[in-house]
Enzyme design. Sequence first.
Site, PDB file in Angstrom:
ATOM      1  N   CYS A  89       0.635  -0.350  10.459  1.00  0.00           N
ATOM      2  CA  CYS A  89      -0.183   0.182   9.358  1.00  0.00           C
ATOM      3  C   CYS A  89      -1.649  -0.239   9.456  1.00  0.00           C
ATOM      4  O   CYS A  89      -2.492   0.265   8.719  1.00  0.00           O
ATOM      5  CB  CYS A  89       0.399  -0.246   8.010  1.00  0.00           C
ATOM      6  SG  CYS A  89       1.988   0.497   7.673  1.00  0.00           S
ATOM      7  N   CYS A 207       6.137   3.287  -4.710  1.00  0.00           N
ATOM      8  CA  CYS A 207       5.974   3.462  -3.256  1.00  0.00           C
ATOM      9  C   CYS A 207       4.815   4.393  -2.933  1.00  0.00           C
ATOM     10  O   CYS A 207       4.568   5.364  -3.644  1.00  0.00           O
ATOM     11  CB  CYS A 207       7.225   4.103  -2.658  1.00  0.00           C
ATOM     12  SG  CYS A 207       8.733   3.172  -2.925  1.00  0.00           S
ATOM     13  N   SER A 208       4.155   4.117  -1.811  1.00  0.00           N
ATOM     14  CA  SER A 208       3.243   5.114  -1.242  1.00  0.00           C
ATOM     15  C   SER A 208       4.117   6.192  -0.610  1.00  0.00           C
ATOM     16  O   SER A 208       5.257   5.940  -0.241  1.00  0.00           O
ATOM     17  CB  SER A 208       2.335   4.477  -0.191  1.00  0.00           C
ATOM     18  OG  SER A 208       3.119   3.884   0.822  1.00  0.00           O
ATOM     19  N   LYS A 329      -1.034   4.597  -2.588  1.00  0.00           N
ATOM     20  CA  LYS A 329      -0.084   5.076  -3.604  1.00  0.00           C
ATOM     21  C   LYS A 329      -0.299   6.541  -3.951  1.00  0.00           C
ATOM     22  O   LYS A 329       0.651   7.315  -4.018  1.00  0.00           O
ATOM     23  CB  LYS A 329      -0.199   4.180  -4.864  1.00  0.00           C
ATOM     24  CG  LYS A 329       0.525   4.644  -6.094  1.00  0.00           C
ATOM     25  CD  LYS A 329       2.037   4.467  -6.009  1.00  0.00           C
ATOM     26  CE  LYS A 329       2.792   5.618  -5.464  1.00  0.00           C
ATOM     27  NZ  LYS A 329       3.178   6.705  -6.291  1.00  0.00           N
ATOM     28  N   HIS A 333      -0.542   7.753   2.663  1.00  0.00           N
ATOM     29  CA  HIS A 333      -0.556   6.736   3.712  1.00  0.00           C
ATOM     30  C   HIS A 333      -0.135   7.322   5.059  1.00  0.00           C
ATOM     31  O   HIS A 333       0.954   7.024   5.561  1.00  0.00           O
ATOM     32  CB  HIS A 333       0.368   5.590   3.277  1.00  0.00           C
ATOM     33  CG  HIS A 333       0.385   4.414   4.201  1.00  0.00           C
ATOM     34  ND1 HIS A 333      -0.639   4.111   5.089  1.00  0.00           N
ATOM     35  CD2 HIS A 333       1.330   3.432   4.377  1.00  0.00           C
ATOM     36  CE1 HIS A 333      -0.325   3.024   5.763  1.00  0.00           C
ATOM     37  NE2 HIS A 333       0.865   2.597   5.364  1.00  0.00           N
TER      38      HIS A 333
END
Length: 387
Positions: A89, A207-208, A329, A333
């Site tokens: 990430c 969660c994203s 979020k 992502h």
Amino acid sequence: MSDDVAVVGAGMIPFGERFELGYYDMIGRAYKEAKSHVDHGIDDSDVDAAWLGTAYGTLSNDAEIVSGARLSGATGLKGIPITRVENACATGSDAVRNAAAAVQAGQADVAVVVGAEKMRDKPTDEFMKTVTNRPTTRGMTAPAFFAMYAQRHMQEYGTTREQMAEVAVKNHANGTKCEYSHFDFEVDAESVLDAPRVSYPFGLYDCSPQTDGAACLVLASEDVADSYTDDPVWVRGTGNSTVPYDMTKRDDYLEAEPTIEAASQAYEMAGLGPDDVDVVEQHDCFTFTELLNMEDLGFCEKGEGGEFVASGATRLDGDLPVNPSGGLKAKGHPIGATGVAQICELVWQLRNEVGERQVPDATTGLQHNLAGSLAVSNVTVVSTERD
Ligand code: COA
């Protein structure tokens, strides 16, 4: 940095489910957007080196090895070194860190960094199977890794789901003001708390999402920056740190050691500290992560992340706005693109270019990613002030 590096162009495509665009279309468009943001214009022939940040290029495409040559094909850049970076990430921001180092070292006067990821062409479960079905992860997904840290934090410091929900409420609200955001709807705390469970304590809105997207930055050395813009944003500090992926090798689950170390490197290089930061784009891959990051980046004491966020300090009108873009979020992502896009947002913020979500009078911004099983972190400090 002694030889200063400027961001002279920043552009991205709207994140989301971009089924109408292929992986290479996204890269080409992000590059075009960044070039059109360069105030005095830029030619392809000015670019001395380029970086492509992409984490799952081959997996998400089922296509081919995604090397630097793919960036060449998508942008028309050729006859220069083009390097692919993959660092989970932190991929995008680590590509920026490497490009900035090359400019600082005098290897390039102008460097382009594109971050890109295509994650929606496969259903979530199929994509995640490809990514996580490996000996290192033993089938565990990111929600499960981060959930263990969240539960430990709740137990030790009394952090609550309500405090975590505040992050989703804030970042979804910010996302409605951002034209690049994957989601443009608000959520209230009740819906966050009642949402379908993903991995305790996380529900869907903690969660994203999985997102398609691409973003691009144009970096220039101090020698040539003013031929591209009168409003450079300086890369003042970068930091990166890593621990083993294996979670059994961690001392405890109460802090992300890589974030603490990467932030310390970036602050030291910048000659700045947390008190100097006006706006933050940080890695809220899960609501809890934003609380943890506030502690590990030095914005509040260990254990106080929940209270800090619940106090309203990190809202758009608070003392330290965090994730004005909507964050991972709400903005989304797309792994390789995320860090590059976070820096785009900071550059636009510091240049007063973001309208409704503008943080007033911001001169210094901090970008942060936290990757994999909290094993890698990358931090970037940018400022309109040179030193
Ligand atoms: N937040 C809010 N809404 C979300 C969402 C999220 N994170 N993820 C999906 N949705 C919405 C979709 O928009 C869709 O809404 P619609 O029915 O109105 O169109 C609905 O939920 C179902 O979407 P779908 O894509 O089928 O969801 P899913 O069940 O396949 O995936 C998650 C949901 C949470 C599992 C997935 O988003 C995920 O894996 N998130 C974590 C990503 C991650 O781990 N990244 C790395 C972090 S380090």
